[in-house]
Design a protein around this motif. Structure first.
Motif, short mmCIF file in Angstrom:
data_model
loop_
_atom_site.label_atom_id
_atom_site.label_comp_id
_atom_site.label_asym_id
_atom_site.label_seq_id
_atom_site.Cartn_x
_atom_site.Cartn_y
_atom_site.Cartn_z
N LYS A 220 3.66 20.55 3.42
CA LYS A 220 3.62 20.39 4.87
C LYS A 220 3.00 19.05 5.25
O LYS A 220 3.48 18.35 6.15
N ALA A 221 1.93 18.67 4.54
CA ALA A 221 1.30 17.38 4.80
C ALA A 221 2.24 16.23 4.42
O ALA A 221 2.33 15.22 5.13
N ALA B 83 5.73 11.88 5.98
CA ALA B 83 7.08 11.30 5.89
C ALA B 83 7.66 11.09 7.28
O ALA B 83 8.32 10.08 7.56
N GLY B 84 7.42 12.06 8.16
CA GLY B 84 7.89 11.93 9.53
C GLY B 84 7.26 10.74 10.24
O GLY B 84 7.93 10.02 10.98
N TRP C 201 0.84 -1.21 0.00
CA TRP C 201 0.00 0.00 0.00
C TRP C 201 0.87 1.26 0.00
O TRP C 201 0.60 2.21 -0.76
N LEU C 202 1.89 1.28 0.84
CA LEU C 202 2.79 2.44 0.88
C LEU C 202 3.48 2.65 -0.46
O LEU C 202 3.61 3.79 -0.94
N VAL D 179 0.51 10.63 -2.89
CA VAL D 179 0.69 11.56 -1.76
C VAL D 179 1.64 12.68 -2.15
O VAL D 179 1.40 13.86 -1.87
N LEU D 180 2.72 12.34 -2.84
CA LEU D 180 3.72 13.33 -3.24
C LEU D 180 3.18 14.32 -4.26
O LEU D 180 3.62 15.47 -4.30
#
Length: 486
Positions: free
Chosen positions: A77-78, A83-84, A62-63, A70-71
């Motif tokens: 900021k999101a 990523a964090g 999934w990732l 997502v990128l």
């Protein structure tokens, strides 16, 4: 997956994964438009929970597939926040692994999966990827469509304005975004929208205002971002598959580690890279306002031909079906396979002699593993990536002791493992052809060294208690030995 029984759980998770992917994409849309957020958050967690319950490691797939979207869809900021979270999760997982499984190879990825042997060349792996593992003429047809879709997606990145939908079309084309339809409605009759606009809540007015200023240029920008995400996902899935089957070294070890390094799981991921690329390219062509209708008709015909032709004459699927059926049939038609009628009888004799408390050492790939499933035998097999604690220590020590040629070291290692003090070794032929996909199979070679077996039998390290050579013409040398644990 059906040819690899232990992977059924991962196969189930892979089958359910599209629902999680869809819920994730809709959640990203909801975050962008600030509409239906609660609904898609709920659906996201429901689908995520179901998929991870089927097999937790599906989260890595999934990732891999969602990271490009997502990128390209979220603000920086999101992206930084997510990523964090991923880095933090990876750090926690690493700490857990290092505290639970001791090893001196964590920071030396070149030494991971040290017994891995590639089972394909890079050209073979690429062929399987672009054909979606479809054999025959249909496979080459699939490859041609993939290359065409690749070209269309690249063109959508370089010149997205060529394919941007007409404003009049976006309200009626399936899949047009909520923002597209909103902008159409606000521009249709301006004099009737003023009062409605003024009566809206402030947050709704802000969204409506941003939608009304949506231009063909912004549509082209969104198309470019989606094309980049689709192409990145296509490349990432291909990278994982090629690394898992054709490459060795520290880099492929890192890339394919989450999928246990072998090709079996990445092989099931190929459709997640190939099919979205094809569908995306088709939708881009169908929504393009500047292309003639004949181009759209050709695209529809090609898609229909691909979908129909792949249902017939697929040699890969037929071979897999035959193999699955054969593995479900217990007879002696294929005497070198995992479980035959003769092997079933032998295993029954083995457990009658050893009981269920005595440890039995053997190569699981010759079918001896079924003694546990069918008769409750205590079979002991070395693990493919020996650890330094828990059962990993036992597996590694047994493997090394057997290969050492030192009878005393072998009995000192094996005998204490048995609940009743007795330990056995089963010789039951070579490894089954249907299990040759197991890339760590060389680790069991020591259990097929007849000279070593004869040496242990001669020096009294173990004695033959049952001989199966007369049970079949192919059973020469098959026997059960008992270790001298006195």
């Amino acid at each position: 997956m059906l040819a690899s029984g232990p992977l059924i759980a991962f196969g189930l998770a892979a089958t359910l994964l599209p629902f999680w992917l869809y819920a994730t994409l809709r959640l990203l849309d909801a975050l962008a438009t600030r509409e239906h957020l609660v609904k898609w958050i709920i659906w996201f967690f429901v689908t995520a929970g179901v998929c991870m319950f089927a097999h937790p490691r599906i989260v890595f797939t999934w990732l891999l597939l969602m990271a490009p979207f997502v990128l390209t869809r979220l603000p920086w900021k999101a992206i930084a926040g997510l990523a964090g979270v991923v880095v933090l999760g990876a750090a926690v997982f690493l700490v857990y692994m290092m505290s639970s499984y001791k090893s001196d190879r964590y920071f030396n990825p070149a030494s991971w999966f040290h017994t891995f042997v590639p089972n394909r060349t890079v050209p073979e792996a690429l062929k399987i990827y672009v054909t979606d593992n479809i054999g025959g003429v249909q496979g080459w047809f699939m490859a041609a469509i993939v290359l065409i879709a690749f070209a269309v997606t690249v063109a959508a990145i370089i010149r997205p304005q060529w394919f941007a939908a007409n404003r009049a079309d976006s309200a009626t084309v399936p899949g047009a975004s909520a923002i597209d339809r909103a902008s159409d409605s606000t521009s249709a009759q301006p004099h009737e929208q003023v009062a409605d606009f003024a009566a809206m809540p402030a947050d709704r007015r802000n969204r409506k205002t941003s939608a009304s200023y949506r231009t063909p240029r912004s549509d082209a920008s969104q198309l470019r971002r989606d094309a980049i995400a689709i192409l990145l996902a296509f490349f990432l899935v291909g990278l994982v598959y090629v690394c898992s089957t054709a490459l060795t070294g520290w880099f492929p070890n890192i890339v394919a580690a989450a999928w246990y390094r072998a090709e079996t799981r990445p092989l099931t991921m190929i459709p997640f890279g190939v099919l979205p690329l094809i569908v995306f390219a088709a939708v881009v062509l169908l929504r393009a306002g500047r292309l003639p209708n004949v181009t759209k008709i050709i695209a529809i015909v090609l898609l229909a031909a691909l979908a129909i032709s792949c249902q017939f004459g697929n040699t890969v699927r037929s071979a897999l079906s035959d193999a699955v059926y054969a593995n479900m049939t217990i007879d002696d038609a294929r005497p070198d396979e995992q479980l035959t009628a003769t092997k079933e009888k032998i295993l029954k004799k083995v457990v009658k002699e050893t009981g269920t408390d005595s440890v039995v050492v053997s190569d699981p790939l010759n079918g001896s593993m079924y003694a546990t499933a069918m008769y409750g035998a205590d079979m002991l097999f070395p693990i493919y990536n020996a650890k330094a604690e828990k059962n990993g220590a036992i597996f590694g020590q047994t493997e090394n002791a057997f290969a050492s040629g030192d009878g005393k070291a072998l009995t000192n290692t094996v005998c204490p493992l048995s609940a009743d003090g007795d330990a056995y070794f089963l010789s039951m032929g070579g490894q089954a052809p249907s299990l040759q996909m197991f890339t760590f199979k060389q680790q069991y070679d020591t259990f097929h060294d007849q000279k070593l077996i004869d040496q242990y039998a001669k020096d009294g390290t173990m004695r033959k208690v049952q001989d199966y050579s007369n049970m079949a013409s192919y059973a020469k040398g098959w026997a059960l030995y008992q270790f001298n644990c006195q």
